[in-house]
Scaffold this active site. Structure first.
Site, mmCIF file in Angstrom:
data_model
loop_
_atom_site.group_PDB
_atom_site.id
_atom_site.type_symbol
_atom_site.label_atom_id
_atom_site.label_comp_id
_atom_site.label_asym_id
_atom_site.label_seq_id
_atom_site.Cartn_x
_atom_site.Cartn_y
_atom_site.Cartn_z
ATOM 1 N N PHE A 58 76.713 144.723 -4.438
ATOM 2 C CA PHE A 58 76.395 146.147 -4.376
ATOM 3 C C PHE A 58 77.673 146.941 -4.640
ATOM 4 O O PHE A 58 78.721 146.662 -4.061
ATOM 5 C CB PHE A 58 75.762 146.547 -3.039
ATOM 6 N N ASP A 111 77.641 141.662 4.347
ATOM 7 C CA ASP A 111 76.896 142.912 4.288
ATOM 8 C C ASP A 111 75.419 142.571 4.459
ATOM 9 O O ASP A 111 74.830 141.869 3.622
ATOM 10 C CB ASP A 111 77.159 143.617 2.952
ATOM 11 N N TYR A 128 69.376 152.830 7.031
ATOM 12 C CA TYR A 128 68.264 153.598 6.442
ATOM 13 C C TYR A 128 67.324 152.773 5.575
ATOM 14 O O TYR A 128 66.440 153.328 4.934
ATOM 15 C CB TYR A 128 68.776 154.824 5.684
ATOM 16 N N LYS A 129 67.511 151.457 5.549
ATOM 17 C CA LYS A 129 66.596 150.619 4.774
ATOM 18 C C LYS A 129 65.533 150.040 5.713
ATOM 19 O O LYS A 129 64.679 150.774 6.187
ATOM 20 C CB LYS A 129 67.402 149.536 4.045
ATOM 21 N N ARG A 163 62.577 146.994 -9.342
ATOM 22 C CA ARG A 163 62.732 146.385 -8.030
ATOM 23 C C ARG A 163 61.617 146.846 -7.104
ATOM 24 O O ARG A 163 61.419 148.050 -6.911
ATOM 25 C CB ARG A 163 64.104 146.802 -7.465
#
Lengths: 409, 409
Positions: free
Chosen positions: B127, B196, B221-222, B368
């Site tokens: 990422f 991560d 927030y995921k 995705r």
């Protein structure tokens, strides 16, 4: 006193703005310099962000509700309050994190220049986090801290100083630095300047560009009424944008965050001061607070804040109250607060809180009363002064329950 | 397919949990891995924090509502989701900022050790912010980045590597790293490891301590449904607490923040990972999301997520849909998402969004689809697969309005 206070309130051009804040019954709130009051418009705006933008809009709101532009938009609204151009300010992270970015950016610029200066000059007793944020860089071998009393700062500006870093209005005493003079002296010595505006912005006029300041940071949850732990802001003068390299090189500061490339390339301008994903709930609350302060106007707020503190001192004087003033007696030399020094300041503060007068205590001996001019009345001044008189005269502060220390003071 | 999907839904032990989220009508939300949905309990909790704790309680809420403990409390609730002890996790700042703290802390430890290793090893295509956060430290002369493809990571672990830093579940493909094996290999080579967990935590079981991991970060927030730009979290294994020095040395990480001393002294334990004032609104929303995921349980969520993605692939297979899978075909080898490779992935994604199926596009050619198991149904899988089939078979994605790029993709 109360009668006189009511006359002053009736003549106050800002009196209508109090209704735009939600203030609890039975409280005189003299701690808006630590956590500002709740704007009446905030709950509905947050409801809209939470239910509408997040709940209904979901991921689409990054575009449709312009979440992606929030940090710049809120920064741009703070800019006129501090004498900056809109593209020189961004709202992001905490004051502490922004201090780190800008201290490190200043050191980076000085490394690029001649001589590799690495001294960060500040004053003892500056707000702790400002001083603490040097410690990490010191341990990394990148910085060296130097502290000098405020009347010796200019003398301490030698050829090793990379950055002069000061809080414009002192958090404990409210004493104001001369931003123009100190910035000029620092520049003459080859140093950059970083101003912490946490206790200035929203309470008194600040003109960063008129002072030719390089960097600034400030807090969103004090006079800007952005809510507990609100995002902070950072200013970088336009002339430094192209050469600015701050070490928190996150994806929101990238030139093309959604290209998902492996290599960092800083965004143009102030955007390179962003790091992680913007905290949308916090920015939404902050924006309501900033809009409200901008609507009232900083010059009017400052005039009222000076009148409030002068009237508070007048009340104490009329009653012959003998408590040492730790703030400058001259209204022009201080921010929007009055601090008093007393060996039992903690217990006095607790006794006042028990009476509904909320100020705060600052270790070891400071009773700090903040006069947020957007929602306080002259009547509040007269009543608070009366409570202080009673607490002192009746030795109320000696009660044992007022001497037990809480976690947060 | 729909009939089969409904049977699976009827037998789903998690079916009741969907009602605990606010999901918009007419939307199949396959982007919970980018921004999680709104828990139904969040608006009321935020209203209480805003009106009650902030508006009524004002500054007193740092003690009375335990705002001061929020970062540790929320961190402690995240801990069991990732195989950590409660005192090993704190919720603070953004993922990017937490990456910086821990990369720098690892470098600090390695400087204290022999040899002064400064290579941060990761993989290309990690990422972006993970890779970007090395750039600032590189410019400061403290770090050097090394990238190796995932099948060559172990070979790349030589005596210069200070830290192996990887994302457990790949954000683009969903491919899972073997945390146990890679951690062991890194330790054998004298390197530390930072995981991560942004695309793992809340969707699949993670056991940091069983893997003997050193550090971890993750996003709020995921799959944790903490809201847009929610605070992130950081983990440090207990054995490293005493020797941990991270450079963001702010007042909330101080041993005695309210003593207001001039000198930094790190707090004991994980608290020294805090920096500025805690973002209270963001932490309150995150806490609701974490409580909900903890209530459902990670093992049940993982089982359902595997069943959902298997069923989605089954639907595509039944319909003979020919689109390249970019994710591992083996369910055990991926997180809670399926990614497809197509040169027109952007337009396909937009066409799906126009039909109410919200996934996302990842440059340059990835469609995705995230399967947040807490609120998705098998029926959603069948319908989404049907829409994908129609978009592809009807060449709907060729319409010009689906090819215009938005700011955030």
């Amino acid at each position: 006193m109360i009668a006189r206070a009511r006359e002053l309130d009736a003549a106050d051009p800002l009196r209508a703005f109090r209704a735009l804040f939600e203030l609890p019954e039975g409280v005189i709130y003299l701690d808006g310099n630590s956590l500002g009051a709740l704007p009446a418009a905030t709950p509905a705006r947050l409801e809209q962000v939470i239910r509408g933008e997040w709940g209904e809009g979901l991921i689409r709101s990054w575009n449709s509700a312009d979440w992606i532009g929030a940090a710049r938009r809120v920064g741009g609204k703070i800019a006129p309050l501090i004498g900056a151009q809109p593209h020189e300010v961004v709202a992001a992270d905490s004051t502490s994190v922004n201090l780190f970015k800008l201290i490190a950016a200043a050191l980076d610029m000085q490394r690029e220049g001649q001589g590799a200066r690495k001294v960060i000059l500040s004053e003892p007793g500056n707000f702790p986090t400002d001083l603490y944020m040097i410690a990490g860089l010191e341990r990394q071998g990148l910085a060296a801290r130097r502290l000098a009393d405020r009347d010796r700062l200019i003398n301490a500006l030698d050829g090793d100083v990379a950055l002069l870093m000061l809080t414009h209005v002192h958090y404990k005493t409210g004493a104001l630095h001369d931003m123009v003079e100190l910035t000029k002296a620092a520049h003459a010595a080859g140093a950059l300047v970083l101003w912490d505006l946490s206790h200035s912005c929203g309470a008194l006029p600040v003109d960063l560009n008129a002072a030719n300041a390089d960097f600034a940071v400030g807090c969103g949850y004090k006079y800007l009424n952005g809510g507990p732990g609100a995002p902070a802001y950072a200013f970088v003068a336009e002339r430094h944008h192209a050469a600015l390299h701050q070490p928190l090189t996150g994806w929101f500061g990238h030139a093309a965050p959604f290209a998902f490339s492996d290599d960092y390339a800083p965004a143009e301008g102030i955007d390179r001061l962003q790091c992680g994903t913007s905290p949308i709930l916090g920015l939404a609350a902050l924006e309501v607070g900033v809009d409200l302060i901008a609507e009232i106007g900083v010059r009017r707020l400052y005039a009222k804040s000076q009148a409030l503190s002068a009237f508070f001192l007048h009340c104490l004087g009329e009653w012959g109250l003998d408590i040492e003033l730790a703030s400058p007696i001259d209204g022009d030399a201080r921010g929007s607060q009055l601090s008093f020094r007393h060996p039992e300041a903690y217990a006095i503060c607790q006794a006042l809180i028990a009476r509904g007068v909320i100020g705060d205590f600052r270790d070891p001996d400071i009773l700090r009363l903040g006069f947020a001019p957007a929602y306080l009345r002259f009547e509040d001044m007269a009543e608070a002064a009366g409570h202080l008189r009673e607490v002192l005269h009746m030795d109320e502060w000696k009660r044992p329950e007022f001497r037990e220390r809480a976690t947060v003071t």
